[in-house]
Design a protein around this motif. Sequence first.
Motif, PDB file in Angstrom:
ATOM      1  N   GLY A  91       0.817  -1.206   0.000  1.00  0.00           N
ATOM      2  CA  GLY A  91       0.000   0.000   0.000  1.00  0.00           C
ATOM      3  C   GLY A  91       0.851   1.256   0.000  1.00  0.00           C
ATOM      4  O   GLY A  91       0.560   2.227  -0.711  1.00  0.00           O
ATOM      5  N   ALA A  92       1.916   1.233   0.804  1.00  0.00           N
ATOM      6  CA  ALA A  92       2.824   2.382   0.815  1.00  0.00           C
ATOM      7  C   ALA A  92       3.545   2.523  -0.518  1.00  0.00           C
ATOM      8  O   ALA A  92       3.756   3.634  -1.013  1.00  0.00           O
ATOM      9  CB  ALA A  92       3.830   2.223   1.952  1.00  0.00           C
ATOM     10  N   ALA A  93       3.909   1.380  -1.107  1.00  0.00           N
ATOM     11  CA  ALA A  93       4.613   1.415  -2.398  1.00  0.00           C
ATOM     12  C   ALA A  93       3.729   2.016  -3.495  1.00  0.00           C
ATOM     13  O   ALA A  93       4.240   2.632  -4.442  1.00  0.00           O
ATOM     14  CB  ALA A  93       5.061   0.011  -2.788  1.00  0.00           C
ATOM     15  N   LEU A  94       2.412   1.837  -3.380  1.00  0.00           N
ATOM     16  CA  LEU A  94       1.505   2.416  -4.367  1.00  0.00           C
ATOM     17  C   LEU A  94       1.621   3.938  -4.436  1.00  0.00           C
ATOM     18  O   LEU A  94       1.371   4.550  -5.480  1.00  0.00           O
ATOM     19  CB  LEU A  94       0.056   2.039  -4.037  1.00  0.00           C
ATOM     20  N   LEU A  95       2.015   4.536  -3.314  1.00  0.00           N
ATOM     21  CA  LEU A  95       2.061   5.992  -3.249  1.00  0.00           C
ATOM     22  C   LEU A  95       3.243   6.586  -3.993  1.00  0.00           C
ATOM     23  O   LEU A  95       3.297   7.800  -4.217  1.00  0.00           O
ATOM     24  CB  LEU A  95       2.100   6.444  -1.783  1.00  0.00           C
ATOM     25  N   VAL A  96       4.222   5.745  -4.362  1.00  0.00           N
ATOM     26  CA  VAL A  96       5.382   6.260  -5.091  1.00  0.00           C
ATOM     27  C   VAL A  96       4.939   6.962  -6.368  1.00  0.00           C
ATOM     28  O   VAL A  96       5.420   8.046  -6.706  1.00  0.00           O
ATOM     29  CB  VAL A  96       6.371   5.118  -5.416  1.00  0.00           C
ATOM     30  N   SER A  97       4.019   6.338  -7.088  1.00  0.00           N
ATOM     31  CA  SER A  97       3.549   6.908  -8.346  1.00  0.00           C
ATOM     32  C   SER A  97       2.320   7.796  -8.169  1.00  0.00           C
ATOM     33  O   SER A  97       1.920   8.480  -9.116  1.00  0.00           O
ATOM     34  CB  SER A  97       3.216   5.783  -9.342  1.00  0.00           C
ATOM     35  N   SER A  98       1.730   7.798  -6.965  1.00  0.00           N
ATOM     36  CA  SER A  98       0.488   8.560  -6.761  1.00  0.00           C
ATOM     37  C   SER A  98       0.730   9.958  -6.211  1.00  0.00           C
ATOM     38  O   SER A  98       0.019  10.904  -6.570  1.00  0.00           O
ATOM     39  CB  SER A  98      -0.449   7.807  -5.815  1.00  0.00           C
ATOM     40  N   LEU A  99       1.748  10.097  -5.371  1.00  0.00           N
ATOM     41  CA  LEU A  99       1.954  11.387  -4.709  1.00  0.00           C
ATOM     42  C   LEU A  99       2.620  12.423  -5.603  1.00  0.00           C
ATOM     43  O   LEU A  99       2.859  13.548  -5.161  1.00  0.00           O
ATOM     44  CB  LEU A  99       2.787  11.189  -3.431  1.00  0.00           C
ATOM     45  N   ASP A 100       2.924  12.030  -6.853  1.00  0.00           N
ATOM     46  CA  ASP A 100       3.442  13.052  -7.767  1.00  0.00           C
ATOM     47  C   ASP A 100       2.323  13.876  -8.382  1.00  0.00           C
ATOM     48  O   ASP A 100       2.577  14.932  -8.973  1.00  0.00           O
ATOM     49  CB  ASP A 100       4.304  12.406  -8.863  1.00  0.00           C
ATOM     50  N   HIS A 101       1.074  13.413  -8.227  1.00  0.00           N
ATOM     51  CA  HIS A 101      -0.062  14.185  -8.731  1.00  0.00           C
ATOM     52  C   HIS A 101      -1.212  14.264  -7.732  1.00  0.00           C
ATOM     53  O   HIS A 101      -2.213  14.944  -7.985  1.00  0.00           O
ATOM     54  CB  HIS A 101      -0.578  13.602 -10.055  1.00  0.00           C
ATOM     55  N   LEU A 102      -1.091  13.557  -6.597  1.00  0.00           N
ATOM     56  CA  LEU A 102      -2.082  13.660  -5.529  1.00  0.00           C
ATOM     57  C   LEU A 102      -1.428  14.279  -4.302  1.00  0.00           C
ATOM     58  O   LEU A 102      -0.231  14.100  -4.062  1.00  0.00           O
ATOM     59  CB  LEU A 102      -2.618  12.273  -5.155  1.00  0.00           C
ATOM     60  N   THR A 103      -2.228  14.995  -3.505  1.00  0.00           N
ATOM     61  CA  THR A 103      -1.691  15.529  -2.258  1.00  0.00           C
ATOM     62  C   THR A 103      -1.708  14.429  -1.188  1.00  0.00           C
ATOM     63  O   THR A 103      -2.420  13.425  -1.321  1.00  0.00           O
ATOM     64  CB  THR A 103      -2.529  16.723  -1.763  1.00  0.00           C
ATOM     65  N   PHE A 104      -0.916  14.630  -0.138  1.00  0.00           N
ATOM     66  CA  PHE A 104      -0.870  13.625   0.926  1.00  0.00           C
ATOM     67  C   PHE A 104      -2.222  13.516   1.619  1.00  0.00           C
ATOM     68  O   PHE A 104      -2.632  12.439   2.031  1.00  0.00           O
ATOM     69  CB  PHE A 104       0.221  13.985   1.938  1.00  0.00           C
ATOM     70  N   SER A 105      -2.933  14.625   1.758  1.00  0.00           N
ATOM     71  CA  SER A 105      -4.248  14.588   2.413  1.00  0.00           C
ATOM     72  C   SER A 105      -5.246  13.800   1.570  1.00  0.00           C
ATOM     73  O   SER A 105      -6.133  13.137   2.110  1.00  0.00           O
ATOM     74  CB  SER A 105      -4.766  16.015   2.658  1.00  0.00           C
TER      75      SER A 105
END
Length: 268
Positions: A91-105
Amino acid sequence: MQIERPVAPRVSFHDICDSIDRNSLTNALVAAVFAVTGPVAIILSVASSAGLEKSIINTWIFAAFGIGGILTLALSYLYRQPLAMAWTMPGAALLVSSLDHLTFSEAVGAFLVSGLLMVLLGLSGLARWLMDKFPSSIVMAMVAGVFLPFGLNLISGLENTPLISGAAILGYVITSIFSRIGRYAPPMLSALIAGIIVAVLVGKGPVIPEQMSWIATPTIITPTFSIDAMIELVIPLVISVIAVQNIQGVSILKTVGYEAPIDVLTIV
């Protein structure tokens, strides 16, 4: 549906303390050291790539280990099983490609919705049904795939840090061969200590910054519920937790004779 109730304790807390031996303490220590070194690198990598503030990183790690540790203590005591509750690495690894266009909130909001969906799956009994229907041979193959890189890293470790890796291997082998020594210094603990000593001697030990705070200061993150984040993260998160992590842990428990409370674990 009916949630599994914890079996009434058959032994006292004093009996549990008496049953703790060197091997169990060593295994616990090695598991804890592994948890706070290897897997936590995923969080740090995601945080670094996303440029997250230090306060958010501290809060993330505090929640992952603090809350997980408390839940582990509670469930293991109630069910008399080794039920380790942890954060999701895939789940954390999914954020590698997601947080470049999504905010942390937005990611936090998607994680909360994923958690709600997990609770519903646990209450409905679907989580247990899915795990029961999943072929155990495939699950154990997945487990083997997870641990295979750690075994192969033995070779790369000897190539990159021959002194440290060699000392750890030597410490493990010696205490495994000579049972009298292993009785007082279990192999895993001996490997860990030997590796740390050599790492410090050759100047490759851990460097702790002077400004580092030893006490975490959690920060409340206000979630943002966006459709884009829900579409991108919720379903992959739920699948990764149930089909990648939980099902492997439950299968391992079954192989050693435990009947894990699947619905309860899914909800928690």
